[in-house]
Design a protein around this motif. Structure first.
Motif, short mmCIF file in Angstrom:
data_model
loop_
_atom_site.label_atom_id
_atom_site.label_comp_id
_atom_site.label_asym_id
_atom_site.label_seq_id
_atom_site.Cartn_x
_atom_site.Cartn_y
_atom_site.Cartn_z
N ALA A 38 -37.09 115.47 -19.39
CA ALA A 38 -35.66 115.33 -19.71
C ALA A 38 -35.18 113.89 -19.69
O ALA A 38 -34.04 113.60 -20.01
CB ALA A 38 -34.84 116.16 -18.73
N ASN A 39 -36.05 112.95 -19.27
CA ASN A 39 -35.58 111.58 -19.11
C ASN A 39 -36.39 110.54 -19.88
O ASN A 39 -36.70 109.46 -19.37
CB ASN A 39 -35.56 111.20 -17.62
N GLY A 40 -36.74 110.90 -21.08
CA GLY A 40 -37.37 109.89 -21.93
C GLY A 40 -38.88 109.86 -21.87
O GLY A 40 -39.49 108.89 -22.31
N GLY A 41 -39.51 110.88 -21.31
CA GLY A 41 -40.98 111.00 -21.35
C GLY A 41 -41.70 109.80 -20.76
O GLY A 41 -41.60 109.51 -19.57
N PHE A 42 -42.40 109.08 -21.63
CA PHE A 42 -43.26 108.00 -21.19
C PHE A 42 -42.49 106.90 -20.46
O PHE A 42 -42.98 106.31 -19.50
CB PHE A 42 -43.97 107.42 -22.41
N ILE A 43 -41.26 106.65 -20.92
CA ILE A 43 -40.47 105.59 -20.29
C ILE A 43 -40.19 105.96 -18.83
O ILE A 43 -40.25 105.13 -17.93
CB ILE A 43 -39.15 105.39 -21.05
N PHE A 44 -39.92 107.23 -18.63
CA PHE A 44 -39.69 107.70 -17.25
C PHE A 44 -40.93 107.44 -16.40
O PHE A 44 -40.83 106.97 -15.27
CB PHE A 44 -39.36 109.20 -17.27
N LEU A 45 -42.09 107.71 -16.97
CA LEU A 45 -43.33 107.53 -16.24
C LEU A 45 -43.50 106.06 -15.83
O LEU A 45 -43.84 105.75 -14.68
CB LEU A 45 -44.52 107.98 -17.11
N ILE A 46 -43.21 105.16 -16.75
CA ILE A 46 -43.34 103.72 -16.45
C ILE A 46 -42.36 103.31 -15.35
O ILE A 46 -42.71 102.62 -14.39
CB ILE A 46 -43.06 102.87 -17.72
N ILE A 47 -41.12 103.76 -15.48
CA ILE A 47 -40.11 103.42 -14.48
C ILE A 47 -40.51 104.00 -13.13
O ILE A 47 -40.40 103.36 -12.08
CB ILE A 47 -38.72 103.93 -14.92
N TYR A 48 -41.01 105.22 -13.18
CA TYR A 48 -41.44 105.88 -11.95
C TYR A 48 -42.55 105.07 -11.27
O TYR A 48 -42.52 104.84 -10.06
CB TYR A 48 -41.94 107.30 -12.28
N LEU A 49 -43.51 104.61 -12.08
CA LEU A 49 -44.61 103.82 -11.52
C LEU A 49 -44.09 102.53 -10.88
O LEU A 49 -44.55 102.12 -9.81
CB LEU A 49 -45.64 103.48 -12.61
#
Ligand code: PHE
Length: 491
Positions: A38-49
């Motif tokens: 729900a939050n931009g897919g891959f971009i969320f993953l990068i921000i999460y990392l």
């Protein structure tokens, strides 16, 4: 002597399995995939990392170190730092009560679904009564005695393991459960990404989606990633302080504090790979009622459909049972850490007075109190209230606060708002300020280097994290959670 009475991990591996077990739970398997979606897919993953690297690891290091240094649970640790900080320990302790009470109700749901698919395997209709996934879930959450029964079974499992003690209960269970969980998860991932049309889910996960980022707003994505990060890593309420207090002086704190978040993030990503490609595949195949947008309904409605209608037949029932068992195990290894936070305080007090710890009795009492605390969560039909056919009303109605609906829409959200929304980010923020500014980061270095032959590697980095990055990030999480819960519209 005191330490002996409190218990200790027998090996670093055992400790790691317990700590990773605490971190890996419903937050990973349920929360991460749908929030990522729900939050931009891959971009969320990068921000999460990035969040994990700059905030998560330092907070983990802070908690484990304080725990090992003072050799006490969350309340005892803050009291030993200074009497005037004892209340911060109480925030964590109380959060443990609240989170476990709803976590156990949800854990009970996973058990119900596991048994359901298992029964379906033997006789069609025996597990879910032939109902559609949405209808079944809707009926199940309104059936309070049933929810309470499974909540009781889940809590009894948790209590039983914690009664066994640190090495004989928590460590022993986690050392078997976590490797098993990992293997099971990999099997589900393979099944999921080899389904016809799974690329739809993979694309959804890994395609940087700038459009939806623009729509949602960077601040909101940042806030969601940060909130998810610290819940998923079991930070902010003293869980890792408590687990750290059972760690031997031999073990390398800096290394452990880095490894746990890496493992947790890897498992969160694997969980997303287990769930989203399967959902995508059945969207592709045109199965009705399957979508990425199910939000929290993902785990119990969408996935039920994925197994029962998408895969279908014996194969679907087998993977359904397999998957929900996996989620159940992940939830148990988290719930035992929550209960341990609650019991450790009373055990510490007895040990301090030179009494026998009485672990079994204390665990049973704490477990029973938390079981009852979970009743409202199991009784309001997850927000349906009396009007929707549930046994009791939602907090907004009971407290006459209809105008602030968001946080008071159901008992689960209400408990979650107090714990995850306020106490936990506040706890993590205060801890990092105390470490960075009051005790000074050297306290972390000194404790890490208590281990023979170990030198701290990244002191300057941790110093900046404790002083600036963690407090600022936690402040935003706190603000963001309040914004979310009360619909303030700040972000
Ligand atoms: N980390 C667990 C999860 O992801 C939840 C949890 C939070 C456990 C806080 C302990 C303490 O589900």
């Amino acid at each position: 002597m005191e330490q002996e009475k409190r218990g200790q991990w027998t090996s670093n591996f055992g400790f790691l399995m317990a700590a990773i077990g605490s971190a890996v739970g419903l937050g990973n398997i349920w929360g991460f995939p749908y929030k990522m979606g729900a939050n931009g897919g891959f971009i969320f993953l990068i921000i999460y990392l990035a969040m994990v690297s700059f905030v998560g690891i330092a907070t983990m290091l802070g908690e484990l170190t304080l725990g090992r240094k003072y050799g006490m649970g969350v309340i005892g640790t803050y009291r030993k730092i200074s009497e005037k900080y004892t209340w911060i320990g109480w925030l964590g302790w109380f959060s443990g009560f609240l989170i476990l009470s709803f976590y156990s109700v949800l854990g009970g749901f996973t058990l119900r679904y596991f048994i359901g698919f298992l029964l379906e395997l033997f006789s069609s209709g025996a597990g879910f009564g032939g109902a559609d996934s949405g209808a079944f879930f809707g009926g199940f959450i309104l059936n309070a005695p049933m929810s309470i029964l499974f909540h009781a079974l889940f809590m009894a499992t948790t209590v039983y393991i914690v009664m066994g003690g640190i090495s004989g209960g928590i460590e022993k269970f986690s050392a078997i459960a976590m490797p098993t969980l990992f293997v099971m998860l990999v099997i589900v991932v393979i099944r999921s990404i080899t389904l016809e049309g799974s690329f739809v889910g993979l694309e959804f996960m890994f395609k940087p989606d700038f459009e939806s980022l623009k729509e949602i707003g960077l601040m909101r994505v940042l806030k969601t990633a940060a909130g998810q990060m610290f819940f998923s890593l079991s930070l902010g309420m003293g869980c890792m302080i408590t687990y750290g207090s059972y760690l031997s002086k031999k073990e390398n704190l800096e290394w452990n504090a880095t490894l746990i978040p890496i493992a947790d993030t890897a498992i969160a990503t694997l969980s997303a790979l287990a769930v989203l490609p399967a959902v995508g595949a059945f969207i592709y195949q045109g199965v009705e009622g399957v979508s990425f947008g199910a939000g929290p309904g993902l785990l119990f409605v969408t996935l039920h459909r994925v197994f029962s209608v998408g895969m279908g037949g014996a194969m679907g029932n087998f993977f359904g049972a397999f998957f929900y068992f996996l989620v159940f195990i992940a939830a148990v290894t988290s719930s035992i850490s929550l209960l341990e936070v609650c019991t450790a305080y009373l055990i510490d007090r007895r040990v301090e007075k030179g009494l026998e710890p009485n672990r079994k009795k204390i665990t049973l009492i704490m477990g029973t109190v938390i079981f009852f605390l979970g009743f409202p969560v199991a009784m309001d039909g997850l927000g349906a209230g009396k009007a929707g056919g549930a046994l009791i009303d939602i907090p907004a109605t009971i407290f006459g606060m209809q105008e602030v609906r968001v946080a008071f829409d159901c008992w689960l959200d209400f408990y979650d708002m107090i714990a995850e929304g306020v106490f936990m980010p506040l706890g993590a923020m205060l801890m990092s300020i105390i470490i960075g500014w009051k005790l000074k980061t050297t306290i972390i270095k000194d404790e890490v280097e208590e281990s023979p032959g170990i030198k701290m590697k990244a002191y300057n980095f941790w110093d900046i994290c404790f002083k600036y990055i963690v407090p600022v990030a936690m402040f935003f999480v706190l603000l963001g959670q309040l914004d979310d819960f009360f619909g303030l519209g700040i972000f």
